[in-house]
Scaffold this motif. Structure first.
Motif, PDB file in Angstrom:
ATOM      1  N   PRO A  47       0.833  -1.209   0.000  1.00 45.28           N
ATOM      2  CA  PRO A  47       0.000   0.000   0.000  1.00 45.28           C
ATOM      3  C   PRO A  47       0.870   1.264   0.000  1.00 45.28           C
ATOM      4  O   PRO A  47       1.967   1.276   0.561  1.00 45.28           O
ATOM      5  N   GLU A  48       0.385   2.301  -0.649  1.00 39.90           N
ATOM      6  CA  GLU A  48       1.137   3.553  -0.737  1.00 39.90           C
ATOM      7  C   GLU A  48       1.504   4.088   0.648  1.00 39.90           C
ATOM      8  O   GLU A  48       2.573   4.652   0.834  1.00 39.90           O
ATOM      9  N   SER A  49       0.645   3.866   1.618  1.00 39.40           N
ATOM     10  CA  SER A  49       0.913   4.355   2.979  1.00 39.40           C
ATOM     11  C   SER A  49       2.120   3.667   3.620  1.00 39.40           C
ATOM     12  O   SER A  49       2.701   4.190   4.564  1.00 39.40           O
ATOM     13  N   ARG A  51       4.753   2.464   1.589  1.00 36.90           N
ATOM     14  CA  ARG A  51       5.753   2.418   0.533  1.00 36.90           C
ATOM     15  C   ARG A  51       7.101   3.005   0.946  1.00 36.90           C
ATOM     16  O   ARG A  51       8.140   2.472   0.617  1.00 36.90           O
ATOM     17  N   VAL A  52       7.092   4.118   1.689  1.00 39.61           N
ATOM     18  CA  VAL A  52       8.327   4.863   1.948  1.00 39.61           C
ATOM     19  C   VAL A  52       8.546   5.048   3.444  1.00 39.61           C
ATOM     20  O   VAL A  52       7.635   5.403   4.185  1.00 39.61           O
ATOM     21  N   VAL A  53       9.802   4.789   3.865  1.00 35.95           N
ATOM     22  CA  VAL A  53      10.237   5.086   5.241  1.00 35.95           C
ATOM     23  C   VAL A  53      11.421   6.033   5.121  1.00 35.95           C
ATOM     24  O   VAL A  53      12.403   5.731   4.447  1.00 35.95           O
ATOM     25  N   MET A  54      11.312   7.196   5.773  1.00 32.01           N
ATOM     26  CA  MET A  54      12.401   8.177   5.749  1.00 32.01           C
ATOM     27  C   MET A  54      12.977   8.301   7.153  1.00 32.01           C
ATOM     28  O   MET A  54      12.233   8.380   8.123  1.00 32.01           O
ATOM     29  N   GLU A  55      14.297   8.309   7.230  1.00 32.00           N
ATOM     30  CA  GLU A  55      14.991   8.367   8.514  1.00 32.00           C
ATOM     31  C   GLU A  55      16.142   9.371   8.419  1.00 32.00           C
ATOM     32  O   GLU A  55      17.137   9.111   7.737  1.00 32.00           O
ATOM     33  N   PRO A  56      16.011  10.528   9.080  1.00 37.65           N
ATOM     34  CA  PRO A  56      17.134  11.480   9.069  1.00 37.65           C
ATOM     35  C   PRO A  56      18.340  10.890   9.802  1.00 37.65           C
ATOM     36  O   PRO A  56      18.193  10.278  10.854  1.00 37.65           O
ATOM     37  N   ILE A  57      19.523  11.065   9.235  1.00 38.68           N
ATOM     38  CA  ILE A  57      20.762  10.601   9.871  1.00 38.68           C
ATOM     39  C   ILE A  57      21.446  11.777  10.553  1.00 38.68           C
ATOM     40  O   ILE A  57      21.842  11.694  11.705  1.00 38.68           O
ATOM     41  N   ASN A  58      21.595  12.884   9.826  1.00 37.34           N
ATOM     42  CA  ASN A  58      22.117  14.136  10.377  1.00 37.34           C
ATOM     43  C   ASN A  58      21.666  15.263   9.454  1.00 37.34           C
ATOM     44  O   ASN A  58      20.774  15.062   8.635  1.00 37.34           O
ATOM     45  N   ASP A  59      22.278  16.442   9.567  1.00 38.95           N
ATOM     46  CA  ASP A  59      21.854  17.580   8.745  1.00 38.95           C
ATOM     47  C   ASP A  59      22.117  17.378   7.257  1.00 38.95           C
ATOM     48  O   ASP A  59      21.456  17.983   6.419  1.00 38.95           O
ATOM     49  N   LEU A  60      23.104  16.554   6.906  1.00 38.66           N
ATOM     50  CA  LEU A  60      23.473  16.345   5.503  1.00 38.66           C
ATOM     51  C   LEU A  60      22.873  15.088   4.880  1.00 38.66           C
ATOM     52  O   LEU A  60      22.737  15.000   3.669  1.00 38.66           O
ATOM     53  N   PHE A  61      22.567  14.083   5.714  1.00 41.21           N
ATOM     54  CA  PHE A  61      22.171  12.776   5.192  1.00 41.21           C
ATOM     55  C   PHE A  61      20.816  12.322   5.722  1.00 41.21           C
ATOM     56  O   PHE A  61      20.464  12.575   6.859  1.00 41.21           O
ATOM     57  N   MET A  62      20.115  11.598   4.819  1.00 41.04           N
ATOM     58  CA  MET A  62      18.861  10.961   5.179  1.00 41.04           C
ATOM     59  C   MET A  62      18.849   9.582   4.529  1.00 41.04           C
ATOM     60  O   MET A  62      19.380   9.402   3.428  1.00 41.04           O
ATOM     61  N   ARG A  63      18.272   8.617   5.212  1.00 39.66           N
ATOM     62  CA  ARG A  63      18.095   7.271   4.649  1.00 39.66           C
ATOM     63  C   ARG A  63      16.631   7.124   4.251  1.00 39.66           C
ATOM     64  O   ARG A  63      15.734   7.461   5.025  1.00 39.66           O
ATOM     65  N   VAL A  64      16.414   6.634   3.035  1.00 35.67           N
ATOM     66  CA  VAL A  64      15.060   6.388   2.542  1.00 35.67           C
ATOM     67  C   VAL A  64      14.991   4.941   2.080  1.00 35.67           C
ATOM     68  O   VAL A  64      15.861   4.473   1.339  1.00 35.67           O
ATOM     69  N   ALA A  79       7.419   7.209  -6.202  1.00 39.19           N
ATOM     70  CA  ALA A  79       7.608   7.029  -4.760  1.00 39.19           C
ATOM     71  C   ALA A  79       8.179   8.297  -4.122  1.00 39.19           C
ATOM     72  O   ALA A  79       7.901   8.589  -2.958  1.00 39.19           O
ATOM     73  N   LEU A  80       8.976   9.053  -4.875  1.00 36.89           N
ATOM     74  CA  LEU A  80       9.501  10.320  -4.353  1.00 36.89           C
ATOM     75  C   LEU A  80       8.378  11.316  -4.094  1.00 36.89           C
ATOM     76  O   LEU A  80       8.484  12.154  -3.199  1.00 36.89           O
ATOM     77  N   ALA A  81       7.293  11.222  -4.862  1.00 37.69           N
ATOM     78  CA  ALA A  81       6.132  12.078  -4.614  1.00 37.69           C
ATOM     79  C   ALA A  81       5.545  11.782  -3.235  1.00 37.69           C
ATOM     80  O   ALA A  81       5.066  12.691  -2.544  1.00 37.69           O
ATOM     81  N   ILE A  82       5.615  10.530  -2.797  1.00 42.10           N
ATOM     82  CA  ILE A  82       5.157  10.166  -1.452  1.00 42.10           C
ATOM     83  C   ILE A  82       6.063  10.829  -0.411  1.00 42.10           C
ATOM     84  O   ILE A  82       5.593  11.316   0.613  1.00 42.10           O
ATOM     85  N   CYS A  83       7.367  10.848  -0.686  1.00 42.77           N
ATOM     86  CA  CYS A  83       8.316  11.513   0.217  1.00 42.77           C
ATOM     87  C   CYS A  83       7.963  12.991   0.369  1.00 42.77           C
ATOM     88  O   CYS A  83       8.055  13.553   1.460  1.00 42.77           O
ATOM     89  N   ARG A  84       7.575  13.604  -0.733  1.00 40.89           N
ATOM     90  CA  ARG A  84       7.188  15.023  -0.696  1.00 40.89           C
ATOM     91  C   ARG A  84       5.985  15.215   0.221  1.00 40.89           C
ATOM     92  O   ARG A  84       5.928  16.174   0.991  1.00 40.89           O
ATOM     93  N   LYS A  85       5.024  14.294   0.146  1.00 35.70           N
ATOM     94  CA  LYS A  85       3.840  14.373   1.011  1.00 35.70           C
ATOM     95  C   LYS A  85       4.220  14.222   2.485  1.00 35.70           C
ATOM     96  O   LYS A  85       3.541  14.728   3.360  1.00 35.70           O
ATOM     97  N   GLN A  86       5.332  13.478   2.740  1.00 36.51           N
ATOM     98  CA  GLN A  86       5.786  13.271   4.120  1.00 36.51           C
ATOM     99  C   GLN A  86       6.707  14.390   4.608  1.00 36.51           C
ATOM    100  O   GLN A  86       7.261  14.302   5.694  1.00 36.51           O
ATOM    101  N   GLY A  87       6.905  15.428   3.774  1.00 38.22           N
ATOM    102  CA  GLY A  87       7.643  16.596   4.244  1.00 38.22           C
ATOM    103  C   GLY A  87       9.030  16.806   3.682  1.00 38.22           C
ATOM    104  O   GLY A  87       9.686  17.792   4.006  1.00 38.22           O
TER     105      GLY A  87
END
Length: 150
Positions: A47-49, A51-64, A79-87
């Motif tokens: 499900p689209e809900s 689909r994506v897990v975003m995890e900030p690592i620090n100010d420069l890096f994020m894990r998706v 899927a990047l459009a979903i990331c946009r919806k998540q902020g």
């Protein structure tokens, strides 16, 4: 460097090869860096809900981590459009996707017979291009290659 760099990797536990080679050769980082892993799950559809897990690592890096079912064609831009919806705020036109390409070479010290090495290398060359498979815009992709002896 301005913009966003997305480094694709299958191994979430280590730094992506493309990131390491990029630092080695260019000696710069983008202002925003994403380590992207794409996982194929053992269910037909995700499900689209979920689909994506975003995890900030620090100010420069994020894990998706993007999850797709085995019946789905992975579509990174969608899927990047979903990331946009998540902020996550980014501009696709200032985003570069870094992909590692491995070139296999037969080794004289291999434990396999030469014909098996050559067969494996020939089959590996027929594998789908990552940017095409994940539907990443080809004008935004940077491929960084390494040679591996087998």
């Amino acid at each position: 460097m301005p913009g966003t760099a997305v480094f694709l990797t299958a191994d979430t536990g280590n730094a992506p090869t493309a990131l390491m080679h990029s630092l080695k050769h260019y000696k710069v980082l983008h202002e925003h860096n994403v380590i992207l892993s794409i996982v194929t799950e053992q269910q037909p559809r995700i499900p689209e809900s979920e689909r994506v897990v975003m995890e900030p690592i620090n100010d420069l890096f994020m894990r998706v981590i993007m999850r797709f079912g085995y019946m789905e064609q992975p579509n990174v831009p969608k899927a990047l459009a979903i990331c946009r919806k998540q902020g996550w705020k980014f501009d696709i036109m200032s985003t570069s996707f870094f992909v590692s390409r491995r070139s296999l070479k037969p080794s004289a010290k291999s434990g396999m017979p030469l014909w098996q090495n050559r067969l494996f290398i020939a089959l590996a060359r027929t594998a789908a291009d990552a940017s095409e498979y994940f539907q990443i815009p080809t004008g935004r992709v940077v491929e960084i290659g390494t040679q591996i002896n087998i």
